[in-house]
Design a protein around this motif. Structure first.
Motif, PDB file in Angstrom:
ATOM      1  N   ALA A  65      -1.421  13.782   3.034  1.00 38.26           N
ATOM      2  CA  ALA A  65      -0.312  13.118   3.713  1.00 38.26           C
ATOM      3  C   ALA A  65      -0.870  12.110   4.702  1.00 38.26           C
ATOM      4  O   ALA A  65      -1.642  12.470   5.597  1.00 38.26           O
ATOM      5  CB  ALA A  65       0.560  14.145   4.442  1.00 38.26           C
ATOM      6  N   LEU A  66      -0.494  10.836   4.528  1.00 46.45           N
ATOM      7  CA  LEU A  66      -0.926   9.754   5.414  1.00 46.45           C
ATOM      8  C   LEU A  66       0.314   9.029   5.924  1.00 46.45           C
ATOM      9  O   LEU A  66       1.275   8.828   5.174  1.00 46.45           O
ATOM     10  CB  LEU A  66      -1.854   8.789   4.685  1.00 46.45           C
ATOM     11  N   GLY A  67       0.284   8.581   7.189  1.00 51.02           N
ATOM     12  CA  GLY A  67       1.538   8.177   7.793  1.00 51.02           C
ATOM     13  C   GLY A  67       1.649   6.809   8.411  1.00 51.02           C
ATOM     14  O   GLY A  67       2.675   6.515   9.017  1.00 51.02           O
ATOM     15  N   GLU A  68       0.655   5.940   8.304  1.00 53.27           N
ATOM     16  CA  GLU A  68       0.767   4.648   8.985  1.00 53.27           C
ATOM     17  C   GLU A  68       1.336   3.582   8.055  1.00 53.27           C
ATOM     18  O   GLU A  68       0.762   3.318   7.003  1.00 53.27           O
ATOM     19  CB  GLU A  68      -0.605   4.182   9.486  1.00 53.27           C
ATOM     20  N   PRO A  69       2.485   2.959   8.434  1.00 53.30           N
ATOM     21  CA  PRO A  69       3.233   3.175   9.672  1.00 53.30           C
ATOM     22  C   PRO A  69       4.434   4.128   9.558  1.00 53.30           C
ATOM     23  O   PRO A  69       4.922   4.616  10.564  1.00 53.30           O
ATOM     24  CB  PRO A  69       3.730   1.772  10.006  1.00 53.30           C
ATOM     25  N   THR A  70       4.932   4.392   8.343  1.00 53.22           N
ATOM     26  CA  THR A  70       6.202   5.132   8.233  1.00 53.22           C
ATOM     27  C   THR A  70       6.114   6.402   7.400  1.00 53.22           C
ATOM     28  O   THR A  70       7.107   7.109   7.247  1.00 53.22           O
ATOM     29  CB  THR A  70       7.298   4.237   7.612  1.00 53.22           C
ATOM     30  N   GLY A  71       4.943   6.742   6.858  1.00 53.08           N
ATOM     31  CA  GLY A  71       4.862   7.769   5.833  1.00 53.08           C
ATOM     32  C   GLY A  71       5.051   9.193   6.299  1.00 53.08           C
ATOM     33  O   GLY A  71       5.322  10.071   5.480  1.00 53.08           O
ATOM     34  N   SER A  72       4.928   9.465   7.601  1.00 52.68           N
ATOM     35  CA  SER A  72       5.045  10.854   8.044  1.00 52.68           C
ATOM     36  C   SER A  72       6.437  11.409   7.819  1.00 52.68           C
ATOM     37  O   SER A  72       6.614  12.623   7.671  1.00 52.68           O
ATOM     38  CB  SER A  72       4.661  10.970   9.528  1.00 52.68           C
ATOM     39  N   MET A  73       7.450  10.555   7.789  1.00 52.11           N
ATOM     40  CA  MET A  73       8.802  11.038   7.538  1.00 52.11           C
ATOM     41  C   MET A  73       8.970  11.562   6.117  1.00 52.11           C
ATOM     42  O   MET A  73       9.971  12.185   5.789  1.00 52.11           O
ATOM     43  CB  MET A  73       9.835   9.937   7.811  1.00 52.11           C
ATOM     44  N   ALA A  74       7.955  11.372   5.259  1.00 47.34           N
ATOM     45  CA  ALA A  74       8.023  11.893   3.900  1.00 47.34           C
ATOM     46  C   ALA A  74       7.729  13.382   3.831  1.00 47.34           C
ATOM     47  O   ALA A  74       7.999  14.009   2.804  1.00 47.34           O
ATOM     48  CB  ALA A  74       7.041  11.140   2.994  1.00 47.34           C
ATOM     49  N   TRP A  75       7.188  13.969   4.925  1.00 49.02           N
ATOM     50  CA  TRP A  75       6.861  15.402   4.849  1.00 49.02           C
ATOM     51  C   TRP A  75       7.330  16.224   6.037  1.00 49.02           C
ATOM     52  O   TRP A  75       7.294  17.439   5.990  1.00 49.02           O
ATOM     53  CB  TRP A  75       5.381  15.621   4.580  1.00 49.02           C
ATOM     54  N   PHE A  76       7.838  15.593   7.099  1.00 52.91           N
ATOM     55  CA  PHE A  76       8.499  16.375   8.145  1.00 52.91           C
ATOM     56  C   PHE A  76       9.469  15.498   8.925  1.00 52.91           C
ATOM     57  O   PHE A  76       9.233  14.299   9.113  1.00 52.91           O
ATOM     58  CB  PHE A  76       7.494  17.053   9.080  1.00 52.91           C
ATOM     59  N   PRO A  77      10.579  16.077   9.395  1.00 52.89           N
ATOM     60  CA  PRO A  77      11.544  15.322  10.189  1.00 52.89           C
ATOM     61  C   PRO A  77      11.043  15.156  11.616  1.00 52.89           C
ATOM     62  O   PRO A  77      10.406  16.056  12.175  1.00 52.89           O
ATOM     63  CB  PRO A  77      12.795  16.204  10.142  1.00 52.89           C
ATOM     64  N   SER A 127       0.839  -1.198   0.000  1.00 51.72           N
ATOM     65  CA  SER A 127       0.000   0.000   0.000  1.00 51.72           C
ATOM     66  C   SER A 127       0.874   1.248   0.000  1.00 51.72           C
ATOM     67  O   SER A 127       2.056   1.199   0.353  1.00 51.72           O
ATOM     68  CB  SER A 127      -0.938   0.006   1.206  1.00 51.72           C
ATOM     69  N   GLU A 128       0.288   2.362  -0.413  1.00 50.23           N
ATOM     70  CA  GLU A 128       1.042   3.608  -0.547  1.00 50.23           C
ATOM     71  C   GLU A 128       0.628   4.612   0.525  1.00 50.23           C
ATOM     72  O   GLU A 128      -0.550   4.723   0.866  1.00 50.23           O
ATOM     73  CB  GLU A 128       0.838   4.216  -1.935  1.00 50.23           C
ATOM     74  N   GLU A 129       1.619   5.333   1.035  1.00 54.96           N
ATOM     75  CA  GLU A 129       1.375   6.350   2.046  1.00 54.96           C
ATOM     76  C   GLU A 129       2.379   7.467   1.822  1.00 54.96           C
ATOM     77  O   GLU A 129       2.955   7.601   0.754  1.00 54.96           O
ATOM     78  CB  GLU A 129       1.504   5.746   3.449  1.00 54.96           C
ATOM     79  N   GLY A 130       2.599   8.282   2.845  1.00 56.96           N
ATOM     80  CA  GLY A 130       3.491   9.422   2.682  1.00 56.96           C
ATOM     81  C   GLY A 130       2.739  10.585   2.075  1.00 56.96           C
ATOM     82  O   GLY A 130       1.675  10.974   2.551  1.00 56.96           O
ATOM     83  N   TRP A 131       3.278  11.142   0.991  1.00 60.18           N
ATOM     84  CA  TRP A 131       2.679  12.295   0.314  1.00 60.18           C
ATOM     85  C   TRP A 131       1.986  11.790  -0.941  1.00 60.18           C
ATOM     86  O   TRP A 131       2.624  11.431  -1.927  1.00 60.18           O
ATOM     87  CB  TRP A 131       3.760  13.313  -0.032  1.00 60.18           C
ATOM     88  N   LEU A 132       0.655  11.742  -0.931  1.00 57.86           N
ATOM     89  CA  LEU A 132      -0.124  11.196  -2.035  1.00 57.86           C
ATOM     90  C   LEU A 132      -0.742  12.332  -2.841  1.00 57.86           C
ATOM     91  O   LEU A 132      -1.539  13.104  -2.318  1.00 57.86           O
ATOM     92  CB  LEU A 132      -1.220  10.268  -1.500  1.00 57.86           C
ATOM     93  N   ARG A 133      -0.373  12.428  -4.096  1.00 60.36           N
ATOM     94  CA  ARG A 133      -0.918  13.479  -4.954  1.00 60.36           C
ATOM     95  C   ARG A 133      -2.361  13.156  -5.312  1.00 60.36           C
ATOM     96  O   ARG A 133      -2.734  12.006  -5.538  1.00 60.36           O
ATOM     97  CB  ARG A 133      -0.072  13.588  -6.233  1.00 60.36           C
ATOM     98  N   THR A 134      -3.184  14.205  -5.369  1.00 58.94           N
ATOM     99  CA  THR A 134      -4.592  14.070  -5.708  1.00 58.94           C
ATOM    100  C   THR A 134      -4.931  15.029  -6.849  1.00 58.94           C
ATOM    101  O   THR A 134      -4.081  15.789  -7.315  1.00 58.94           O
ATOM    102  CB  THR A 134      -5.476  14.378  -4.483  1.00 58.94           C
ATOM    103  N   ALA A 135      -6.188  15.018  -7.280  1.00 50.18           N
ATOM    104  CA  ALA A 135      -6.594  15.853  -8.415  1.00 50.18           C
ATOM    105  C   ALA A 135      -6.379  17.330  -8.138  1.00 50.18           C
ATOM    106  O   ALA A 135      -6.025  18.099  -9.039  1.00 50.18           O
ATOM    107  CB  ALA A 135      -8.068  15.583  -8.755  1.00 50.18           C
ATOM    108  N   HIS A 136      -6.578  17.766  -6.897  1.00 53.73           N
ATOM    109  CA  HIS A 136      -6.491  19.189  -6.571  1.00 53.73           C
ATOM    110  C   HIS A 136      -5.385  19.507  -5.571  1.00 53.73           C
ATOM    111  O   HIS A 136      -5.347  20.627  -5.056  1.00 53.73           O
ATOM    112  CB  HIS A 136      -7.832  19.686  -6.004  1.00 53.73           C
TER     113      HIS A 136
END
Length: 473
Positions: free
Chosen positions: A171-183, A158-167
């Motif tokens: 940002a979704l983070g479970e379990p590791t995706g939050s590190m994609a947008w802030f330290p 599954s995909e998480e982190g910073w997910l581009r949308t139409a507009h």
């Protein structure tokens, strides 16, 4: 997730040369830092499934995040102000960040050397600061960063982190995706309060956790400032940028309810979202006071993500949810968001209780007895693939046993107690005892045993941890 030991050894071998190179770029930094006995914080907290996730040596108390997102949501620049307390005499410490470039870093207002190895940032304060980083001291780190935030693929695909949308993006983070947008210290064991400011082109809206404290527009750009007062695990943090239809209302008790919905699905979402106050009130009767200062939801388009997520205060849904899914994600505000797992091995405590909440709702509102839901779960072979509290690997954390078998464990406790008033009192007591904290499976089994006065060894050994399907209780 970092690579195995061999890769870590190669990074260690490069570490000295990389650090010397960084130190030459940061005025005032030296390699010998801290007094005798000062040691670096650990890179990773040895989580059973993500051993390199999180960091040792400190606890974060507050994140102040300022994000500037471009018109496509494909690039951002950010500043993270991280307030933390040292848990040891600290000569250096790590933060988790993937993909984005670090522009600068300071600790206590002075430049810090930054060494990067994959998703690990090692910050080494200069001597004047390091000498003050004693156990128990509070310190502030400021990291400025920029780039194109990444989409992260989980071990289960599954995909998480910073997910581009139409507009924009979500940002979704479970379990590791939050590190994609802030330290940060990205493990559920380190919870903190948050201030999140997001600047977007005028006409777009930025939604995050907590409550909106200000909105200002200048020179064609709008800044939204959201505040999370209660502790939050980083995997529950979110930012959703888009052309949202935002609605504000309140429950009967005055709890603010904020929903943000993509206009294309606003009509289809409205009937279910209108039930948020009802679901919250129902949850309070069973589980005790709602644990946060607002509720709500964010509803994107179908395909914006492959799953719903219990992001704190307002869960994210990829398309209009049905009532059962809404109940599940709102139940997580108690189970998972307020009482957060100590490690990812304890995820069944989140999902088992949230699934059981669905069974309880179906009994109260749809005439489906909990015993019938239990029977269906018991008959489902997928729920017996492995023990709920011992998934084989990180790719298995969201598989059926964590949900369905976890819910069956909860119901078996209720059956053994044979007293609904005592059972729901025990559940409310558990939530009160660990409100806004972390808890493990061992904490839970010890609590239930003590408060119920029962020997529940058979429940733990066969239903929770057993390798095969037990006789039906």
């Amino acid at each position: 997730m970092e690579q195995p030991t061999a890769a870590a050894a190669r990074r260690t071998a490069r570490g000295g040369a990389l650090l010397l190179a960084v130190l030459t770029l940061v005025p005032g930094c030296t390699a010998g830092l801290g007094g005798s006995g000062w040691t670096p914080g650990a890179a990773g907290v040895r989580d059973p499934y993500f051993p390199r996730l999180g960091n040792g040596g400190y606890d974060v108390t507050h994140y102040g995040l300022s994000l500037d997102v471009d018109s496509t949501a494909g690039r951002l620049s950010g500043t993270a102000v991280i307030t933390a307390r040292a848990t040891q005499d600290l000569s250096a410490f790590n933060l988790d960040l993937t993909g984005l470039k670090v522009v600068s870093a300071t600790v206590e207002g002075r430049p810090a050397a930054v060494n990067r190895a994959g998703s690990e940032l090692t910050l080494r304060p200069d001597r004047a600061v390091a000498d003050r980083l004693r156990e128990g001291s509070t310190f502030r780190t400021v990291v400025r960063y920029a780039g194109s935030p990444r989409t992260v693929t989980d071990p289960d695909g599954s995909e998480e982190g910073w997910l581009r949308t139409a507009h924009g993006a979500v940002a979704l983070g479970e379990p590791t995706g939050s590190m994609a947008w802030f330290p940060g210290n990205h493990h559920p064991g380190d919870k903190a309060s948050y201030d999140v400011g997001v600047t977007v082109p005028e006409g777009r809206t930025a939604v995050s956790n907590g409550e909106l404290t200000s909105r200002r527009t200048a020179r064609g750009r709008t800044t939204f400032h959201w505040r999370v007062r209660e502790p939050m695990a980083s995997y529950l943090a979110t930012v959703a940028v888009g052309r949202w239809t935002v609605r504000e209302s309140a429950t009967g008790n005055g709890l603010p309810v904020v929903t943000a919905v993509d206009p294309d699905v606003a009509g289809a979402s409205a009937p279910v979202l209108a039930r948020i106050p009802e679901v919250v009130a129902w949850g309070e009767k069973l589980f005790g006071p709602y644990p946060f200062s607002s509720a709500g939801a964010v509803v994107g388009r179908r395909g914006d993500a492959g799953y719903a997520l219990e992001t704190q205060n307002r869960p994210f849904f990829p398309g209009p949810p049905d009532t059962g899914l809404l109940v599940h994600e709102l139940a997580h505000q108690w189970f998972g968001n307020s009482v957060t797992p100590a490690s990812w091995r304890d995820m069944w405590l989140n999902e088992g209780f949230a699934t059981y909440a669905e069974w309880l709702w179906s009994e109260d509102h749809d005439g489906v007895p909990v015993a019938e839901s239990f029977g269906k779960a018991y008959a489902d072979e997928a729920n017996w693939a492995f023990p709920a509290a011992r998934p084989p690997g990180a790719a298995d954390l969201s598989r059926p046993p964590v949900y369905g078998r976890g819910a069956m464990v909860v119901h078996r406790i209720r059956q053994e107690m044979d007293d609904d008033e005592a059972f729901f009192g025990l559940v409310r007591g558990w939530l009160t005892a660990h409100r806004h904290g972390n808890a493990s499976t061992a904490d839970f089994t010890a609590y239930v045993g003590k408060e119920s006065g029962l020997d529940l060894t058979e429940v733990w050994d066969t239903w929770l941890n057993g390798g095969s399907r037990p006789a039906r209780g």
